[in-house]
Enzyme design. Structure first.
Site, mmCIF file in Angstrom:
data_model
loop_
_atom_site.group_PDB
_atom_site.id
_atom_site.type_symbol
_atom_site.label_atom_id
_atom_site.label_comp_id
_atom_site.label_asym_id
_atom_site.label_seq_id
_atom_site.Cartn_x
_atom_site.Cartn_y
_atom_site.Cartn_z
ATOM 1 N N CYS A 208 43.816 5.113 67.405
ATOM 2 C CA CYS A 208 42.789 6.163 67.456
ATOM 3 C C CYS A 208 42.965 7.243 66.385
ATOM 4 C CB CYS A 208 42.707 6.788 68.846
ATOM 5 S SG CYS A 208 44.235 7.516 69.461
ATOM 6 N N ASP B 187 34.390 10.255 69.526
ATOM 7 C CA ASP B 187 35.487 9.585 70.217
ATOM 8 C C ASP B 187 35.669 8.166 69.671
ATOM 9 O OD1 ASP B 187 37.306 8.553 72.032
ATOM 10 O OD2 ASP B 187 36.334 9.450 73.777
ATOM 11 N N HIS C 61 37.625 5.918 70.990
ATOM 12 C CA HIS C 61 38.130 5.046 72.048
ATOM 13 C C HIS C 61 37.053 4.152 72.656
ATOM 14 C CE1 HIS C 61 40.925 8.507 71.908
ATOM 15 N NE2 HIS C 61 41.840 7.591 72.134
#
Length: 459
Positions: free
Chosen positions: A111, A345, A347
């Protein structure tokens, strides 16, 4: 046989991790984000207002469906276009195997590399496209609900709203000749922008040969003791990005360089030396520079005294974002409203896209939904980024940021400083611009190892 069995186990493990993270983060694109109508929203130096008579407006994939939305739809649409136009880089699966491992996905560990890629991508967008550019197809990237307006409806309402505002103005009539010339110029410019849009994304493709793809970044990370599957911190990623840009061979990238601050200090002469360094193309022009500053916004927890500084940074048009997050998760921070940060994000595990094919699909590289997080939840370790096209731009930025650092800091010492001269003038080992035998100097390796042990663990 034993090695083959181990590889199979790793592949099964990777598939399980991908499935787990998809289930864990699938809500990322589905949950609503609430924005106050009474406070401005800042996104990488641009300010948007959603003010109406109500208190809050819910944006589900930026599609407003509350009463009074006609009044605000113009600004909501502009914000949607702007945010969606930023390049979104997430976990991917089923990409070519990473050298030295059995991994074909970065789910669970990549990430921070992804947020670093997003920051670099924004710097390259400023360089090739400019801050005003928006993707013409941005409004087509949405998650339509039965209760929400479609992008087409918003477009029609916005057009109606804008027409009502301009109805009383005397239109300027252009001759057919001038109209045709403007259209041709506009078409040519749009084509050029779309070429660079695709080219920038292609540099971040998940293939061994792409300049800033995961495979290349991991190779540079090995020089600092990192391997595929390891956790990376914001400071380590900053140095990896610098090396990736230095080693890039695409002629288009020879006009860009990256400087990483040393111990929270930006040495002005070192930055200018980088900008004025010899370009492989033989041009005498100076290089644009992306300045990365790894900082800590407190001890174990983020110090709320730094909130105004972070807001100030994200309100600068030449800011390219912040590599940060909260403990155990890395986010790319791109804006704020009140005391909440707006982020993208990484993820969310998506399928591999082969960027080498003509007209590869772009939709998965653009985020349909903004997310917000309270500043107090932010992990103190982060890397701040700026883009300066010329030496004059750098000098102006250093003055503006220095004033901001002084005015926003309640502490005796600012988060970082700009100083005149070279790092060697202050008895620090300066990093050579080009090292033939080793990508990282011994001094850099020591610094990177220190960053690795100090920073939070990222999943």
């Amino acid at each position: 046989m034993e090695a083959t069995g181990t590889d199979e186990v790793e592949k099964i493990k990777s598939k399980f991790m991908s499935a787990w993270h998809n289930m864990k983060y699938s809500w990322v694109l589905k949950t609503k984000t609430y924005f106050s109508r009474n406070s401005p929203v800042f996104l990488l130096g641009k300010c948007y207002h959603f003010k109406t008579d109500g208190m809050y407006t819910a944006l589900n994939s930026f599609q407003s469906y509350l009463a009074g939305a006609l009044w605000i739809s113009g600004n909501v649409e502009e914000f949607r276009k702007d945010f969606i136009s930023r390049i979104w880089l997430t976990y991917r699966e089923e990409f070519p195997q990473i050298k030295g491992s059995a991994l074909t996905t970065d789910c669970g560990w990549g990430c921070t590399l992804r947020t670093g890629q997003m920051l670099l991508a924004q710097g390259l967008m400023l360089h090739f496209l400019g801050r005003a550019w928006v993707w013409p197809d941005a409004l087509d990237v949405d998650n339509s609900d039965s209760e929400s307006w479609t992008a087409h409806t918003v477009k029609k309402l916005t057009a109606s709203f804008e027409a009502s505002l301009t109805a009383e103005r005397e239109p300027k009539i252009l001759s057919n000749h001038h109209q045709g010339t403007l259209k041709r110029n506009c078409d040519d410019n749009e084509k050029r922008n779309e070429v660079y849009h695709r080219k920038i994304i292609s540099w971040f493709g998940d293939s061994p040969l792409t300049a800033f793809g995961l495979h290349q970044l991991i190779e540079y990370g090995k020089k600092s003791g990192k391997m595929a599957g390891d956790w990376y911190g914001p400071a380590v990623v900053a140095h990896i990005l610098r090396k990736a840009v230095e080693e890039a061979r695409d002629p288009e990238l020879q006009g860009v360089t990256v400087y990483v601050a040393q111990d929270c200090t930006v040495y002005s002469s070192d930055v200018i030396d980088r900008q004025c360094s010899f370009m492989d193309s033989g041009k005498a022009d100076t290089k644009a520079v992306i300045i990365l500053v790894p900082v800590r916004l407190g001890g174990e927890r983020t110090n709320m005294d730094y909130l105004e500084f972070v807001k100030g940074i994200l309100s600068l048009e030449y800011c390219v974002g912040i590599i940060g997050g909260k403990p155990k998760q890395s986010y790319y921070f791109a804006g704020f409203q009140d005391d909440s940060l707006i982020y993208m994000d990484p993820h969310y595990c998506q399928s591999f896209v082969d960027v080498s094919i003509k007209d590869f699909p772009l939709e998965s590289f653009h985020c349909p939904s903004p997310k917000k997080m309270s500043f107090k939840k932010m992990d103190p370790s982060c890397t701040v980024g700026f883009y300066c096209r010329t030496v004059q731009d750098f000098e102006k930025a250093s003055e503006e940021i220095t004033k901001m650092l002084k005015s926003s800091s309640k502490e005796k010492y600012p988060l970082f400083t700009f100083v005149k001269g070279h790092s060697r003038d202050y008895d620090f080992a300066s990093s050579p611009l080009h090292e033939e035998n080793d990508l990282f100097s011994e001094d850099e390796k020591k610094r990177l190892k220190r960053f690795s042990t100090e920073e939070f663990v990222l999943l």
